[in-house]
Design a protein around this motif. Sequence first.
Motif, PDB file in Angstrom:
ATOM      1  N   GLN A 123      11.469  46.970  62.658  1.00  0.00           N
ATOM      2  CA  GLN A 123      10.754  45.869  61.998  1.00  0.00           C
ATOM      3  C   GLN A 123      10.869  45.958  60.482  1.00  0.00           C
ATOM      4  OE1 GLN A 123       6.622  45.681  63.168  1.00  0.00           O
ATOM      5  NE2 GLN A 123       6.060  44.492  61.347  1.00  0.00           N
ATOM      6  N   LEU A 124      10.905  47.180  59.940  1.00  0.00           N
ATOM      7  CA  LEU A 124      11.015  47.381  58.485  1.00  0.00           C
ATOM      8  C   LEU A 124      12.458  47.518  58.032  1.00  0.00           C
ATOM      9  CD1 LEU A 124       8.033  49.892  58.023  1.00  0.00           C
ATOM     10  CD2 LEU A 124       8.046  47.425  57.628  1.00  0.00           C
ATOM     11  N   HIS A 158       4.577  48.461  53.491  1.00  0.00           N
ATOM     12  CA  HIS A 158       3.818  48.465  54.742  1.00  0.00           C
ATOM     13  C   HIS A 158       2.526  49.270  54.582  1.00  0.00           C
ATOM     14  CE1 HIS A 158       3.056  48.546  59.052  1.00  0.00           C
ATOM     15  NE2 HIS A 158       2.930  49.868  58.983  1.00  0.00           N
ATOM     16  N   PHE A 179      14.821  50.266  52.854  1.00  0.00           N
ATOM     17  CA  PHE A 179      13.865  50.741  53.866  1.00  0.00           C
ATOM     18  C   PHE A 179      12.703  51.495  53.212  1.00  0.00           C
ATOM     19  CE2 PHE A 179      12.815  54.067  57.168  1.00  0.00           C
ATOM     20  CZ  PHE A 179      11.977  53.222  57.892  1.00  0.00           C
ATOM     21  N   GLN A 202      10.376  48.911  51.863  1.00  0.00           N
ATOM     22  CA  GLN A 202       9.701  48.221  52.954  1.00  0.00           C
ATOM     23  C   GLN A 202       8.579  49.082  53.536  1.00  0.00           C
ATOM     24  OE1 GLN A 202       9.957  45.224  54.110  1.00  0.00           O
ATOM     25  NE2 GLN A 202      11.869  44.407  53.267  1.00  0.00           N
ATOM     26  N   LEU A 203       8.843  50.379  53.689  1.00  0.00           N
ATOM     27  CA  LEU A 203       7.832  51.267  54.264  1.00  0.00           C
ATOM     28  C   LEU A 203       6.648  51.443  53.317  1.00  0.00           C
ATOM     29  CD1 LEU A 203       6.856  53.084  56.479  1.00  0.00           C
ATOM     30  CD2 LEU A 203       8.339  54.911  55.609  1.00  0.00           C
TER      31      LEU A 203
END
Length: 650
Positions: A354-355, A372, A365, A368-369
Amino acid sequence: MNPAQNKEILIFLLSSIGLIALPHIYHLNLAVFGFFCVLLAWRFIGIWKPERLPTFPIILLLIVCGMAILYTQHRGILGRDGGTSLFLVALGLKLMEIKSERDLYLINYLAFIVAASQFLYEQSILMAAYILFVSCVLLATLVYINSYVAQTATSLKKAAVIIAQAIPMTIVVFILFPRVEAPRWLLFQDDHQARMGLSDSMEPGSITDLGMSDELVFRVKFTGDIPAPNQRYWRGPVLTQTDGKKWTQVNDLFNQSYSDKTIFSGPAYQYTLLMEPQEKNWVYALDLPAEYPQPIRQNANYQLILLGRLDKRKEFKLTSYPRYNTGAISTTEYQDARQLPSATSDNIKQLVSQLHGFDSTPEVFINQLLNHFRKEDFHYTLTPPLMEENPIETFLFETRYGFCSHYASAFVYLMRVANIPARVVTGYQGGEFNEVGNFLEIKQADAHAWAEVWLDNKGWVRVDPTAAIAPERIEKNIDINRLVPGGLISYASSGAGQSAFNLLKQARQLWSNVDYNWQRWVINYNNANQSSFMSSFGIKDMKTMVYWMMVFVGIITAILSLFLLYQRPKLTDRTLIVYNRFLKKIAKAKLTKNTGEGARDFAERIKPKLPEQATNIEEITTAFIDQRYGSKPTEDGFKRLHRLVALFKV
């Protein structure tokens, strides 16, 4: 009266010994300290009730009990704890057989040894002041025993004067006497003394336990500028292996080699690191260290390791660069940094997908994490819930409450699922700035865990997921004094104006600065520091240093000798003033007292020459000796002497 039977002397001596042994309640086994206290209390009772003192068979039984306690608690008499316990028990047993003046001296000298043993445990300036005080009391006990007129205040005053006279000589000898390092095999080894600190492994809650501890780990004084708070990462163990719950180091770190040489850039920070005693031989350097002294080595994970013990405070001069490129990594290191347990849950794989962890660059990534963690309902806390089973998955999808170790381990785990080399780095972050001494104090509460990700053309790059959740943790220090278990995390105020009015904080920093300089210039005054200090005065060899020491010692000795030998006679003693009137009357008969001649000898010499006054001379002499040198001078005794001298005529 025998001094060993004088109640006042015994009370003074036993009180002194109680003060000497008191700090050992924090150092020695309670059985040993309790046994000593029983003996001390027993001897106190014996002052007023001598019949309650133990007989010889009971003393033998006490000796056997003392030996049994020593053996069961320490398995011997060697080492710091065993040796100190032996001296303390021996001191207590010796109190049971005070019979003569010689016993008082032996107990006093043994008490000096017990007092000195305090420095084996604590070397702070407060302990030094306390030991100086009890040494003064012990010395006053010796003065008390040898005084014709035993008075506590007078004895303490004389002891204080003696110590004050010895201090200049002590300072000179301390500075100039050659420092000789003891052989390794002569040092006390007490590995069983546990200390709080980071471990070589990490699992849920391990670093959290340090979050509320104000125990000092090390202090740092920079030569120039101090790095910004978000750059104060103090590197410790690097954890690579994991079973999904526990993270550990790989073996044989010193046998691995770097694939590329680290390239440093940007400003360099030079600083002096003063480490507190540690169980581990790890030196926490500013990330990333470039220059370090011997006998420090750097392992394959860029962690500094001291080749020796850190069982006492040690000082190191280091240089670090916050900006660096470690370059390529070896095949083994690449494999270790992607190691995962045998099975990865579908939930975690779905989150990585998803990420865009499988179909984007590592940089994308990572961002993105971190987003999140920011946008979802994640929280930073010192008291996260227990996660015994599958802690990473439980943290990511259920509790979402965690400490730095939870975020670092989850971040690294997700990186590895995406086939990106990553690892957990533990150490300390931040540090409280001492405005008085201009240095940083790093405490156990500053323990921290972050992540490192290997990227092409950049090498190992630090990523701190905690900064995404609680950026104030990186920019500010945790206020330990306001922490409450289970409560919210409190951070120190950053306003300089507010701290200027905080008198309590300033006082604490002032004392911390005094202690810092005490540790650097007194406790750590070893052979290397002495050589460096002496070189600044042009003294570069031991022969010259010894000559200068002899010169200073000679000057101080001469000054003290002049002070002691050429003092003006004190005429404040009214008893002596009255006796001098008697001597003036005798002088009319051309009879004078010789220098050094005692009052009794003088009386015996002049009585045959003045037979009609022999009785009066005897009475005056006896009254004078009793009043000046007797154990209990009285006002009536002085009046009688004054009347006898007034009526005396030649």
